[in-house]
Design a protein around this motif. Structure first.
Motif, short mmCIF file in Angstrom:
data_model
loop_
_atom_site.label_atom_id
_atom_site.label_comp_id
_atom_site.label_asym_id
_atom_site.label_seq_id
_atom_site.Cartn_x
_atom_site.Cartn_y
_atom_site.Cartn_z
N ILE A 21 0.84 -1.20 0.00
CA ILE A 21 0.00 0.00 0.00
C ILE A 21 0.87 1.25 0.00
CG2 ILE A 21 -1.65 1.34 1.39
CD1 ILE A 21 -2.81 -1.41 2.30
N GLY A 22 1.94 1.23 0.81
CA GLY A 22 2.87 2.36 0.84
C GLY A 22 3.53 2.59 -0.50
N SER A 23 3.92 1.51 -1.17
CA SER A 23 4.53 1.61 -2.50
C SER A 23 3.55 2.19 -3.50
CB SER A 23 5.01 0.24 -2.98
OG SER A 23 6.03 -0.24 -2.15
N LEU A 24 2.30 1.77 -3.41
CA LEU A 24 1.28 2.29 -4.31
C LEU A 24 1.11 3.80 -4.13
CD1 LEU A 24 -1.08 1.98 -6.33
CD2 LEU A 24 -2.54 1.54 -4.36
N ASP A 71 2.06 9.44 -5.73
CA ASP A 71 2.64 10.75 -5.46
C ASP A 71 3.58 11.18 -6.57
OD1 ASP A 71 1.28 11.15 -3.08
OD2 ASP A 71 2.93 10.45 -1.82
N LYS A 72 4.44 10.25 -7.01
CA LYS A 72 5.39 10.56 -8.08
C LYS A 72 4.67 10.88 -9.37
CE LYS A 72 9.15 7.81 -6.15
NZ LYS A 72 9.96 6.59 -6.28
N HIS A 98 2.81 14.85 -13.43
CA HIS A 98 1.72 15.49 -14.18
C HIS A 98 1.60 16.97 -13.82
CE1 HIS A 98 0.00 12.22 -16.52
NE2 HIS A 98 0.23 11.42 -15.49
N GLN A 99 1.85 17.31 -12.56
CA GLN A 99 1.80 18.71 -12.15
C GLN A 99 2.91 19.50 -12.84
OE1 GLN A 99 -0.58 20.23 -10.13
NE2 GLN A 99 0.41 22.03 -10.99
N ARG A 100 4.10 18.90 -12.91
CA ARG A 100 5.22 19.55 -13.59
C ARG A 100 4.91 19.74 -15.07
NH1 ARG A 100 10.91 17.88 -15.28
NH2 ARG A 100 11.95 19.86 -15.32
N LYS A 101 4.34 18.72 -15.69
CA LYS A 101 3.96 18.81 -17.10
C LYS A 101 2.93 19.92 -17.31
CE LYS A 101 2.12 16.09 -20.95
NZ LYS A 101 1.62 14.78 -21.37
#
Length: 83
Positions: free
Chosen positions: A43-46, A51-52, A57-60
């Motif tokens: 779940i943490g990995s997901l 987040d990444k 997408h925010q940077r794009k």
């Protein structure tokens, strides 16, 4: 003697969440299911991956907004030259 707001926490480890729910109903307990450490890691990995992905997408989006501003400035400059 009961203490207002006091809670008794009992942890059972069962294979079936349905079995836990049935025991909770019989004993009139609030059942909270706890994931195993492996499940917590997955779940943490997901969430880390999400987040990444959101950050990319925010940077794009930010870059596209800057590109849009540049195009609009060029259009305004071309418009003033043509007149």
């Amino acid at each position: 003697m009961a203490i207002a707001g006091a809670h008794l926490i009992v942890i059972f480890k069962f294979k079936s969440s349905e079995h836990i729910k049935e025991i909770g109903k019989v004993l009139k307990l609030r059942v909270v299911l706890l994931q195993s450490f492996v499940e917590q890691e997955k779940i943490g990995s997901l969430f880390s991956l999400l987040d990444k992905t959101i950050a990319l997408h925010q940077r794009k989006l930010d870059l596209l907004k800057e590109q849009k501003k540049g195009f609009l400035q060029k259009i305004v400059c071309l418009g003033s030259i043509i007149r």
